[in-house]
Design a protein around this motif. Structure first.
Motif, PDB file in Angstrom:
ATOM      1  N   GLY A 188      43.740 -54.067 102.641  1.00 17.06           N
ATOM      2  CA  GLY A 188      42.432 -53.312 103.253  1.00 17.06           C
ATOM      3  C   GLY A 188      41.176 -53.585 102.821  1.00 17.06           C
ATOM      4  O   GLY A 188      40.257 -53.969 103.707  1.00 17.06           O
ATOM      5  N   GLU A 189      41.162 -53.753 101.613  1.00 14.27           N
ATOM      6  CA  GLU A 189      39.859 -54.323 100.945  1.00 14.27           C
ATOM      7  C   GLU A 189      39.374 -55.744 101.017  1.00 14.27           C
ATOM      8  O   GLU A 189      38.099 -55.936 101.566  1.00 14.27           O
ATOM      9  CB  GLU A 189      39.737 -53.865  99.581  1.00 14.27           C
ATOM     10  N   ALA A 190      40.350 -56.448 101.104  1.00 16.35           N
ATOM     11  CA  ALA A 190      40.272 -57.928 101.223  1.00 16.35           C
ATOM     12  C   ALA A 190      39.762 -58.325 102.730  1.00 16.35           C
ATOM     13  O   ALA A 190      38.966 -59.242 103.028  1.00 16.35           O
ATOM     14  CB  ALA A 190      41.565 -58.855 100.494  1.00 16.35           C
ATOM     15  N   TRP A 191      40.605 -57.810 103.643  1.00 20.30           N
ATOM     16  CA  TRP A 191      40.362 -58.173 104.899  1.00 20.30           C
ATOM     17  C   TRP A 191      39.470 -56.984 105.694  1.00 20.30           C
ATOM     18  O   TRP A 191      39.369 -57.246 106.820  1.00 20.30           O
ATOM     19  CB  TRP A 191      41.813 -58.036 105.533  1.00 20.30           C
ATOM     20  N   GLN A 192      38.825 -56.085 104.964  1.00 21.20           N
ATOM     21  CA  GLN A 192      37.993 -55.114 105.850  1.00 21.20           C
ATOM     22  C   GLN A 192      38.704 -54.552 106.795  1.00 21.20           C
ATOM     23  O   GLN A 192      38.325 -54.252 107.834  1.00 21.20           O
ATOM     24  CB  GLN A 192      36.678 -55.913 106.002  1.00 21.20           C
ATOM     25  N   GLY A 244      43.398 -55.632 120.956  1.00 22.24           N
ATOM     26  CA  GLY A 244      43.813 -56.359 119.667  1.00 22.24           C
ATOM     27  C   GLY A 244      42.602 -56.982 118.778  1.00 22.24           C
ATOM     28  O   GLY A 244      41.799 -57.482 119.539  1.00 22.24           O
ATOM     29  N   THR A 245      42.709 -56.553 117.635  1.00 25.97           N
ATOM     30  CA  THR A 245      41.499 -57.125 116.668  1.00 25.97           C
ATOM     31  C   THR A 245      42.194 -58.150 115.592  1.00 25.97           C
ATOM     32  O   THR A 245      41.402 -58.906 115.326  1.00 25.97           O
ATOM     33  CB  THR A 245      40.658 -55.881 116.066  1.00 25.97           C
ATOM     34  N   ALA A 274      39.224 -62.581 118.215  1.00 22.98           N
ATOM     35  CA  ALA A 274      40.069 -61.775 117.123  1.00 22.98           C
ATOM     36  C   ALA A 274      39.088 -61.441 116.034  1.00 22.98           C
ATOM     37  O   ALA A 274      38.409 -62.636 115.555  1.00 22.98           O
ATOM     38  CB  ALA A 274      41.157 -62.229 116.754  1.00 22.98           C
ATOM     39  N   ARG A 275      39.029 -60.483 115.241  1.00 25.44           N
ATOM     40  CA  ARG A 275      38.303 -60.285 114.011  1.00 25.44           C
ATOM     41  C   ARG A 275      38.978 -60.991 113.016  1.00 25.44           C
ATOM     42  O   ARG A 275      38.184 -61.574 112.142  1.00 25.44           O
ATOM     43  CB  ARG A 275      38.294 -58.981 113.577  1.00 25.44           C
ATOM     44  N   ALA A 317      38.365 -61.915 104.017  1.00 21.90           N
ATOM     45  CA  ALA A 317      37.452 -62.070 105.408  1.00 21.90           C
ATOM     46  C   ALA A 317      36.258 -62.660 105.207  1.00 21.90           C
ATOM     47  O   ALA A 317      35.817 -63.337 106.208  1.00 21.90           O
ATOM     48  CB  ALA A 317      37.540 -60.633 106.044  1.00 21.90           C
ATOM     49  N   ASP A 318      35.564 -62.503 104.197  1.00 26.52           N
ATOM     50  CA  ASP A 318      34.206 -63.100 103.989  1.00 26.52           C
ATOM     51  C   ASP A 318      34.050 -64.321 103.232  1.00 26.52           C
ATOM     52  O   ASP A 318      32.973 -65.018 103.046  1.00 26.52           O
ATOM     53  CB  ASP A 318      33.133 -61.891 103.525  1.00 26.52           C
ATOM     54  N   ASP A 319      35.332 -64.910 102.842  1.00 32.11           N
ATOM     55  CA  ASP A 319      35.382 -66.217 102.279  1.00 32.11           C
ATOM     56  C   ASP A 319      35.335 -67.393 103.451  1.00 32.11           C
ATOM     57  O   ASP A 319      35.950 -67.252 104.446  1.00 32.11           O
ATOM     58  CB  ASP A 319      36.725 -66.363 101.472  1.00 32.11           C
ATOM     59  N   THR A 320      34.218 -68.287 103.127  1.00 32.18           N
ATOM     60  CA  THR A 320      33.809 -69.328 104.024  1.00 32.18           C
ATOM     61  C   THR A 320      34.550 -70.457 103.264  1.00 32.18           C
ATOM     62  O   THR A 320      34.320 -71.606 104.021  1.00 32.18           O
ATOM     63  CB  THR A 320      32.552 -69.414 104.255  1.00 32.18           C
TER      64      THR A 320
END
Length: 506
Positions: A188-192, A244-245, A274-275, A317-320
């Protein structure tokens, strides 16, 4: 530890589960699963005939509410394996769909047929309902919060999932409630990942990915899951074009999505909107990463886990960072790389290969009835995963393969099969590829490639063995080239799409 599913106590009208044209709100799920939990009573363990259905989801939630360990059983299981699992886990009850025909050992057990709407105010389906709500009863029990059993302790066994049995009889992995809670909270934290997310997936429900992440994950977040029943690119496009997200899938699914997205604007748009797109259970080839990004503008992130450890690492989720890694250790999880000698590898150079060992609250308790195997799996409190990887300067892990089947020692080099497989898949004449090692008097082991050719992409002709050998030597290094190439019509795979490499040599 706080309770596993706090949203169940609110009796809200938010949709919790949707399977095609049927859905349950949190209120309905609490009432239904709570009623079934009371029927289960004080059993020792319950087997769940784990079809990809609403009934399976309600059955597992009910067992968790009752504090009774659930043993999910693959409905495609073979007779011998089923007999072993039933004998080893000794369930005293089986939960199944009303019309399910159970095979031998399960048929002999006392049985409860699961009615997902038992105890709710309405059995109406949810076809045509608005996003976030389900038609039928707005709640479960009349008027507000639902009375549910008290939460068991954090160390209480939650589920017992059996390994694939590739190195002997399947072992029952006893997963405690704290492992489920810690993994889902860390993701949950890693993927927001929040209650606003609607997860789409079409995975089976007898293993960690489909059941714990795909069903229990949204329920712990207080969000929604839309299960396709059976994976299809049409189903994915429909659900992601709707509410769906997020999408969870395995590489074989993403391979199909990658193959179609370039020629299917509706699918490409849905995926691009999709998110988060998540792939797991095996490495996703770089060629599929690239095709999906080229067609949709979106990227697929990967995570790494095992039945015994649940999730260890994930691309945030915020890793590019560029695709191909499984990210950094999740919050609370400690990971290290270890040489065969037992020496801990300190380098984070992206090149040095070692076995991943992990410790943290995500770990299992034991292998059921196997204290010997449990003791052997640990090194001073660190779990030996058997997976080989490198670690880059950013702390991201890149899996190169299993120690037993994917680490090839050839000519004094340690070579990961995954790197060669990705190189082969970049050739237009290769549809599928697997790489193994076999004994060689001179090299120690020689590299063997197993190829399913793609004649459509290669002008109607299959590539020659020498062409593929030269391709790898030019892309990587001469010592990483295959020495033997076998051409096949298909690669042997399990239910999750993982290639069964032991079956290749057999």
């Amino acid at each position: 530890m706080n309770e596993l599913f706090p949203a169940l106590r609110t009796a809200s009208s938010r949709t919790a589960l949707r399977f095609q044209d049927r859905a349950l709100t949190y209120g309905q799920l609490a009432a239904s699963a709570g009623t079934l939990a009371a029927r289960i009573g004080a059993e020792r363990r319950v087997a769940v005939w784990a079809t990809p259905t609403m009934e399976t989801s309600v059955a597992v939630v009910a067992a968790l509410l009752a504090g009774i360990p659930a043993v999910p059983v693959n409905p495609k299981i073979g007779e011998s394996e089923l007999a072993h699992i039933v004998s080893d886990s000794a369930p005293t009850l089986v939960l199944a769909e009303p019309d399910a025909e159970l095979p031998g050992p399960l048929a002999a057990l006392p049985r409860i047929d699961v009615d997902p709407y038992e105890g709710t105010e309405s059995g109406a389906t949810a076809e045509g309902s608005e996003p976030g709500t389900a038609t039928g009863a707005a709640g479960g029990a009349a008027g507000g919060a639902v009375e549910l059993p008290p939460e068991p302790g954090a160390e209480a066994p939650a589920v017992i999932v059996y390994t694939s049995g590739t190195t002997g009889r399947p072992k029952g992995v006893v997963i405690p409630r704290r492992a489920i809670a810690s993994t889902l909270d860390a993701l949950g934290e890693a993927w927001q990942w929040t209650a606003d997310d609607v997860l789409v997936h079409g995975l089976p429900l007898f293993h960690v990915h489909g059941l714990i992440l795909g069903i229990l994950g949204p329920l712990r977040r207080g969000g929604t899951v839309h299960h396709l029943g059976r994976f299809s690119t049409e189903g994915v496009a429909r659900e992601l074009a709707g509410v769906g997200t997020m999408l969870f899938g395995v590489p074989t699914m993403y391979h199909r999505l990658a193959a179609e997205a370039g020629d299917n604007p509706a699918l490409a748009k849905a995926l691009g909107g999709a998110r988060l797109l998540v792939s797991g259970s095996a490495a996703l080839p770089l060629t599929d990463h690239q095709k999906i990004t080229a067609a949709t503008g979106a990227r697929v992130v990967e995570r790494y886990g095992m039945t015994e450890t649940l999730m260890n690492t994930a691309v945030r989720a915020d890793d590019t960072a560029a695709p191909g890694t499984v990210g950094v250790p999740l919050p609370g999880v400690h990971a290290r790389l270890v040489e065969e000698s037992g020496t801990v590898i300190e380098e984070s150079d992206g090149e040095t290969v070692g076995e991943i060992q992990v410790r943290g609250p995500n770990l299992f308790v034991e292998y059921l009835n196997r204290p010997d195997a449990t003791a052997e799996a640990f090194d001073g409190g660190w779990f030996r995963t058997g997976d080989m990887a490198t670690r880059d300067a950013g702390g991201r892990y890149r899996i190169v393969g299993r120690k037993a089947t994917d680490l090839i020692k050839s000519g004094g080099y340690k070579i990961g099969a995954g790197e060669i497989e990705n190189s082969l898949l970049e050739h237009p004449g290769v549809a599928e590829a697997a790489v193994t090692g076999e004994p060689d008097e001179d090299l120690g082991e020689r590299i063997v490639a197993w190829i399913v050719p793609d004649t459509d992409e290669n002008g109607g002709a299959a590539p020659t063995a020498q062409e593929l050998i030269d391709h790898v030597a030019a892309q990587l290094a001469p010592h990483k080239r295959p020495r033997i190439v076998h051409f096949l019509d298909a690669l042997p795979r399990n239910d999750m799409g993982k290639i069964l490499k032991r079956g290749l040599h057999a």
